[in-house]
Each structure stands twice: as C-alpha cells, then as structure tokens.
Design a protein around this motif. Structure first.
Motif, short mmCIF file in Angstrom:
data_model
loop_
_atom_site.label_atom_id
_atom_site.label_comp_id
_atom_site.label_asym_id
_atom_site.label_seq_id
_atom_site.Cartn_x
_atom_site.Cartn_y
_atom_site.Cartn_z
N SER A 1 38.56 48.13 43.06
CA SER A 1 37.43 47.24 43.35
C SER A 1 37.67 46.36 44.57
O SER A 1 36.72 45.77 45.11
CB SER A 1 37.17 46.33 42.14
N LEU A 2 38.93 46.22 44.99
CA LEU A 2 39.33 45.35 46.11
C LEU A 2 39.00 43.89 45.84
O LEU A 2 38.88 43.09 46.77
CB LEU A 2 38.68 45.80 47.43
N LYS A 3 38.89 43.51 44.55
CA LYS A 3 38.50 42.13 44.26
C LYS A 3 39.54 41.12 44.74
O LYS A 3 39.19 39.99 45.13
CB LYS A 3 38.23 41.95 42.77
N TYR A 4 40.81 41.51 44.73
CA TYR A 4 41.83 40.57 45.18
C TYR A 4 41.82 40.43 46.69
O TYR A 4 42.07 39.33 47.22
CB TYR A 4 43.20 41.01 44.67
N HIS A 5 41.52 41.50 47.40
CA HIS A 5 41.35 41.39 48.85
C HIS A 5 40.13 40.52 49.18
O HIS A 5 40.15 39.76 50.16
CB HIS A 5 41.20 42.78 49.47
N GLN A 6 39.09 40.64 48.40
CA GLN A 6 37.90 39.81 48.60
C GLN A 6 38.23 38.33 48.37
O GLN A 6 37.78 37.46 49.14
CB GLN A 6 36.78 40.28 47.68
N GLN A 7 39.03 38.06 47.34
CA GLN A 7 39.45 36.68 47.10
C GLN A 7 40.27 36.14 48.26
O GLN A 7 40.08 35.01 48.71
CB GLN A 7 40.26 36.60 45.81
N LEU A 8 41.17 36.97 48.77
CA LEU A 8 42.03 36.55 49.87
C LEU A 8 41.23 36.32 51.14
O LEU A 8 41.52 35.41 51.93
CB LEU A 8 43.13 37.59 50.10
N ALA A 9 40.20 37.15 51.38
CA ALA A 9 39.37 37.00 52.58
C ALA A 9 38.64 35.67 52.58
O ALA A 9 38.33 35.13 53.65
CB ALA A 9 38.38 38.15 52.66
N LYS A 10 38.37 35.13 51.39
CA LYS A 10 37.66 33.85 51.28
C LYS A 10 38.61 32.66 51.20
O LYS A 10 38.18 31.51 51.19
CB LYS A 10 36.76 33.86 50.04
#
Length: 468
Positions: free
Chosen positions: A164-173
């Motif tokens: 899902s790349l949810k952790y990458h999304q969190q890191l991007a924010k």
C-alpha cells in the motif's frame, strides 16, 4: 583518533594520495543509498531498538552464516536464547571472522555509531553491551537518528507491487530530513512456477481491481501498480532473478500458459521461461514509459539447504553464488528493448566474479550517448561487497568502460547499522586510485580531476542519474 586504534582516520588508506582523495573529496559527501531492504514502517514510526541484538544481529544472515560455521547452536542465532546471550555468542564469533568483511564492518559500525574503538571479543563483550545499551536508550539512536548520523540524503527501500506504500506516504508528509523512496520489486508476479503463485495473483487482482483471468489482466494489474508507485514517488524497480529470461513467445502462447496456471495445472519449464520472458519484457517497456531506472541483481542460487529452508524460510543464510549462463540471453533481452527504443536506464549487478568482464563489456553495447552512463555495471553485491570483490568490480569496469561514470555503492541491507559500507567502499576506491598515483600510473598533477572523479562516484553521479 589515534592511529594505534584498529579503526583510525586512515584505515585502509595506504599512502598520502589515498588519504587526500578520501578526506578532501569523498568523506563528507552525503549518502544516496538507492537500494536497500530497510523496513519503511520502522522509519515512519521512528522505532527505537532495545539492544544491539535487535538492531545489529536479528535478520543479518551474514552474521548468522559465520556463527553457524563456528558451531554456534541455532538457539543463539534465530532461536529462543535471550538477546544478550545472542550478542555474547556473536562477540565470541567476531575474532574468528578475520579476513571476512564482517570483521571490518563490525568495527566500523561500532566506531561510527557508538564511538567504540575497542575490538569486539569475549573479553570486551560485556562492556560493549553496556556502552551500546546506554546509547540506544537515547532519542538520536532511533531509526531516523541512525540515518542522520551517517549523513544519508536518500534511502530507497524495496516493496512488492501489492504494498500500500502507506509508510512512504506518512514519511512524505513528515518533517524527516532524509528522503525515503521505494523500488518496485515484481518478481512474485514473474516466477510462475513458485509455490503460492495463484494466491499471489488473487492478492494482486484485489489490489489492482483486475479479474486476473488472462495475461492481459496481469499486464493491466502490473501497470496499475506501476502507476500507483509512480504517483507515490517511485522512480526505479529491482529484480532479484538468477538470470535474464528471453525466450521466443507469442501472446496467445503466454495467455494459454497463464490460464493453465490459474486452473492449477502443471507448467513445464519451457512454458515457464516463455511466460517469464513475456512478463519481463512488458515490465521493462513500461519502466521506459515512466522514465524509471531498472535494476537486475543476477546470479544468486537461493535456498540451497532444503531442510533449513523448510524450518526457517527464505533469506536466512542458505544462498550462494550460482554459475548461470548470462551473456547471450542478457544481450538478446537488452537488444530487443533497445531495438524498440524502449531501453530505460539500467543497472546490472553480477554475483559471480567469473562474469565481471562479461558484464563490464555488455553494458558498453547499449550505452548509446543519450544519457551519461545509461547502462551501468552495478557495484559488488552480497558475497562480493567486500574489499576483493569491490576491487575486482572496479578494475573490470575501469578496464572495459568508464569508472568515472559509475553511480557507486549501495548497502542492499536490512540493517540500520550497515551504512558504513559506503565509507568502506569509498576508502577502497580512494586507496586503489592513490596506489596508482604513487606508482605513476595516474598523474599526480591531475589530483584535482581525480578528486572530482572520486566525488562523482561517491555522490554526484548517483544524484544526477536518479530522478527523485
């Protein structure tokens, strides 16, 4: 730091030219670690580690292999022994690793992260356990803190298409200063003979919204996930396959093979190779469409010990170098993509040192002047990311290509303490060049130019090559 210590300022640097190259041109460059297997969840959550076994030994199959060779019981490796007892067994093992890169890595990591310059052995183990325990309790020894300590600018993890790349999304924010990106790793969609392939297809279908009844559905699902990864900042892929697949096939043949598999019927080896070739070509043409860098880690013979693989699973230390035939299929594959002008930037990593010159000359066939170093011979990896392996890779690339265009080192690691491997590589590179200056094989009058080349290989070539 006193030169009487094993790890000192000029470790591995054997003359004044090597020292000048390293200290003036390489040491201070940021790290672009464009391929690793760090868990993005740990970075997103800024996880802390309770002790050295958690951060340093767990998951490290390099250390595990060494301990098993010494006769350490599996309880102290992957088993139920306490974390401290596992550390003490590793400490006992360390002196036996002399001339294995683990000996150098161990002491570089203790020095760079913890300021510990004592040699690790049975006598020093208790003291070093206590010193590291004290520091790991501090905030700046969390996952993010450890990445900051080594001057990391970018780290690129490796994810399956279904992620899902949810952790990458969190890191991007987040406000984390180190950029964290991902690489697309679709090997499970390619390797049709693997156990669990149909279950994986079901999962891929759910994630992408495809029925997965035909080869066209598979291609649609993979392109859907490439688009999703691209939207989330992904700009490169990675394949960990034994060799490049390139067999003649027709779309109808491949569709029939896929449907046969979906019906749980047996697939022949010839059918598997045709199917794998078709999926790989489709993926690589799509990478070109999106402007990604494609990476191929070739030559590993995996899961050799069937008994231990059944007990512990993959990636636990039962892999080795394979002796696959590489040149002809690789040439035909790259030629097919290049013939359609669909060959994107490519890095080829070789695990068998017997094939170094094969790879070093192969890349020159497809460097067409469109991009500096478009096709790269990747750095020594896995069993070859040690002094001899890296030196041989550097020499093969220098003799048959342009080392000046090389994008340099990466960790390919699951450990947050592995980043001194960049320093290790840089010191080996600088010593190699410094030795040639001393012998008169390179002109000392061109020290500034050679220094620029070192800085480029350490950082700037990768900065230019990858579009993050």
């Amino acid at each position: 730091m006193s030169s009487t210590k094993f790890i000192h300022d000029n470790f591995l640097l054997e003359n004044q030219y090597a020292e000048e190259l390293y200290h003036n041109y390489s040491k201070s460059q940021p790290i672009i670690d464009y391929h690793n297997h760090l868990p993005p969840q740990f970075i997103a959550e800024d996880r802390a580690f309770s002790n050295m076994t958690e951060v340093w030994i767990n998951g490290d199959h390099y250390k595990w292999r060494a301990m098993r060779t010494l006769g350490v019981n599996e309880d102290f490796i992957t088993g139920k022994a306490s974390d401290k007892d596992k550390f003490l067994k590793w400490a006992k093992t360390v002196p036996y690793t002399m001339r294995n890169p683990l000996y150098h890595w161990t002491h570089l990591e203790l020095a760079r992260y913890f300021g510990i310059y004592d040699l690790l052995n049975e006598k020093s183990a208790e003291s070093i356990w206590e010193q590291t325990q004290e520091k790991l309790n501090k905030k700046d020894y969390s996952c993010r803190g450890l990445l900051k300590k080594v001057n990391a600018e970018l780290v690129c993890t490796t994810e399956d298409p279904t992620d899902s790349l949810k952790y990458h999304q969190q890191l991007a924010k987040s406000d984390f200063s180190v950029k964290v990106s991902t690489a697309f790793r679709p090997d499970k969609a390619i390797l049709i003979s693997n156990d669990g392939y149909n279950d994986y297809m079901d999962t891929l279908g759910k994630v992408s919204g495809m029925a997965m009844d035909s080869f066209q559905d598979l291609c649609g699902a993979l392109k859907n996930r490439i688009e999703y990864f691209h939207t989330n900042g992904c700009r490169l892929c990675d394949h960990g396959i034994d060799q490049i697949y390139f067999e003649d096939y027709t779309e109808s043949e491949v569709n029939a093979i896929f449907k046969k598999k979906r019906q749980n019927k047996a697939i022949t080896n010839e059918e598997a190779l045709k199917f794998q070739s078709a999926v790989l070509v489709f993926l690589c043409e799509t990478y070109h469409e999106y402007g990604w860098v494609q990476q191929f880690h070739l030559g590993a013979l995996r899961n050799n010990n069937a008994r231990m693989h059944r007990i512990l699973g993959p990636d636990t230390g039962w892999d080795s170098i394979g002796d696959f035939t590489q040149a002809q299929k690789l040439s035909a594959f790259l030629n097919a993509l290049d013939g359609k002008d669909k060959l994107t930037k490519t890095i080829i990593y070789n695990l068998n040192p017997a094939d170094n010159e094969v790879m070093a000359t192969m890349i020159g066939n497809f460097n067409d002047g469109s991009v500096k170093g478009k096709v790269q011979f990747g750095s020594g990896w896995w069993f070859l990311d040690q002094k001899d392996g890296m030196t041989k890779q550097l020499n093969a690339l220098s003799n048959m290509g342009l080392i000046s265009c090389f994008v340099g080192m990466l960790t390919d690691s699951r450990s947050f303490l592995s980043f001194p491997r960049h320093e290790y590589f840089r010191r080996i590179l600088c010593n190699l060049l410094g030795d040639e200056i001393k012998r008169g094989e390179l002109p000392k009058e061109e020290m500034e130019w050679i220094g620029k080349m070192v800085a480029d290989i350490s950082y700037f070539n990768a900065k230019e090559y990858f579009d993050f």
